[in-house]
Enzyme design. Structure first.
Site, PDB file in Angstrom:
ATOM      1  N   HIS A 288       0.890  -1.293   0.038  1.00 28.73           N
ATOM      2  CA  HIS A 288       0.109   0.020   0.003  1.00 28.73           C
ATOM      3  C   HIS A 288       0.683   1.417   0.072  1.00 28.73           C
ATOM      4  CE1 HIS A 288      -3.676  -2.223   0.561  1.00 28.73           C
ATOM      5  NE2 HIS A 288      -3.150  -2.822   1.650  1.00 28.73           N
TER       6      HIS A 288
ATOM      7  N   ASP B 225      -3.149 -10.780  -2.063  1.00 31.27           N
ATOM      8  CA  ASP B 225      -3.772 -10.066  -0.755  1.00 31.27           C
ATOM      9  C   ASP B 225      -5.105  -9.669  -1.219  1.00 31.27           C
ATOM     10  OD1 ASP B 225      -2.236  -8.631   1.864  1.00 31.27           O
ATOM     11  OD2 ASP B 225      -4.135  -7.466   1.023  1.00 31.27           O
TER      12      ASP B 225
ATOM     13  N   HIS C  29      -6.574  -7.070  -0.482  1.00 35.76           N
ATOM     14  CA  HIS C  29      -6.658  -5.661  -0.844  1.00 35.76           C
ATOM     15  C   HIS C  29      -5.679  -5.279  -1.917  1.00 35.76           C
ATOM     16  CE1 HIS C  29      -6.795  -5.919   3.837  1.00 35.76           C
ATOM     17  NE2 HIS C  29      -8.005  -4.993   3.570  1.00 35.76           N
TER      18      HIS C  29
ATOM     19  N   ASP D 177      -4.936 -12.622   3.680  1.00 33.59           N
ATOM     20  CA  ASP D 177      -6.107 -11.818   4.261  1.00 33.59           C
ATOM     21  C   ASP D 177      -7.322 -12.045   3.368  1.00 33.59           C
ATOM     22  OD1 ASP D 177      -4.866 -10.290   2.596  1.00 33.59           O
ATOM     23  OD2 ASP D 177      -4.801  -8.560   3.997  1.00 33.59           O
TER      24      ASP D 177
END
Ligand SMILES: [Zn+2]
Length: 333
Positions: A122, A159, A161, A246
């Protein structure tokens, strides 16, 4: 023996009580691996990233800001906390990813895993966010391109995200093919299917959003029927996995439904692709917040990466069909 890159500095990045991105994540992974004799991998200490490696991606003022914030234990935002140990942890998380690509591109190892925190996908050039300080995978990719002779790199980010940082840092570049499978709509909000990159990078961002509840059948099909054929045409010299866990069904943050074995299924596909292309495969830890699911899924990934077994065919999923309509404008799927 494939390198498992680690460092105890990862335990000294203290995000505060109750924060999901915590030192126990690394402890849980290492306890699992220790109980399985490290799966025959070789634990290797991560070096600190050099200034040269960091400055290829981040402005000097930002690197200094991470150092200064860490010294004071100042948070960047509500999610992204620091402590006095954070700067060294972040330097080693970036440095470990660079050491991983060095080991892979030196030619001896076919695979490796950099298991450090904080995560990185990120982080943007001058912005810490989403638990990430330095953009570990982007820094390693830039190092491989600028210093180690790589010409094309595939990043697969699985991931839950969207890897907004990596995507933004190579958005206008054809030196990196970025493919991300992520829950959508979901935090951080970026990564719709329509985001294909820009300028010279148009077509080199493959964003594969999936709705809440999506499981293994869609992920494996997206890897097999979208990412793999695009990568075959792209012919990367190095494959990197932004390995977050995740999207596991037990994860408290994500809303997807992968099983522990799903990570083996994806990893074996990436390894088979690497073998076909003559390119090594490195995985770099991102998220994953259920300790048991995280530890077992990392082990599953490593076992599949080292094994090199040929994966079985998967059925074409409607989400892959849908993605192929757009991605197929750039790559023959
Ligand atoms: Zn995540």
């Amino acid at each position: 023996m494939p390198p498992f890159i680690r460092h105890r500095a990862s335990l000294e990045h203290d995000t505060g009580f109750g924060h999901p991105e915590r030192a126990d994540r690394v402890r849980a992974i290492e306890a699992e691996l220790e109980g399985r004799d490290w799966l025959g991998w070789e634990p290797v200490e991560a070096p600190e990233a050099t200034e040269e490696q960091l400055l290829r991606v981040h402005p000097r003022e930002y690197v200094e800001q991470v150092r200064a914030f860490s010294e004071r234990g100042q948070a960047f935002d509500l999610d992204t906390a620091t402590s006095p140990g954070s700067y060294e942890a972040a330097l080693r998380a970036a440095g470990g990813a660079c050491a991983l690509v060095e080991a892979l591109l030196a030619g001896g190892e076919r695979t490796g895993f950099s298991c450090l925190r904080p995560p990185g996908h990120h982080a943007e050039a001058a912005t810490a966010m989403g638990f990430c300080l330095f953009a570990n995978v982007a820094i390693a990719a830039r190092h491989a391109l600028d210093a180690l002779g790589a010409e094309r790199i595939l990043v697969l980010d699985w991931d839950v995200h969207h890897g907004n940082g990596t995507n933004a840092l190579f958005h206008d570049s054809c030196e990196l093919l970025f493919a991300s499978i992520h829950q959508f709509p979901f935090w951080p909000g970026s990564g719709p299917l329509s985001d294909v990159g820009e300028g010279k990078g148009e077509g080199y961002s493959i964003n594969l959003p999936v709705p809440a509840g999506t499981g293994e059948a869609a992920f494996l099909s997206l890897v097999e029927h979208v990412v793999t054929p695009a990568a075959r045409q792209y012919r990367p010299d190095l494959l990197l996995i932004s390995a977050g866990y995740d999207a596991h069904r037990d994860d408290p943050l994500g809303g997807l439904a992968l099983e522990t074995s799903s990570y083996g299924g994806m990893a074996s596909r990436v390894r088979a692709l690497g073998d076909e292309l003559g390119a090594p495969v490195g995985a770099v830890l991102e998220g994953g917040y259920d300790l048991r699911a995280l530890a077992s899924s990392v082990a599953e990934t490593m076992a599949a990466l080292a094994d090199g077994a040929v994966p079985t065919d998967v059925a074409r999923h409607p989400l892959a069909e849908q993605a192929a309509e757009l991605v197929g404008r750039y790559w023959e799927l």
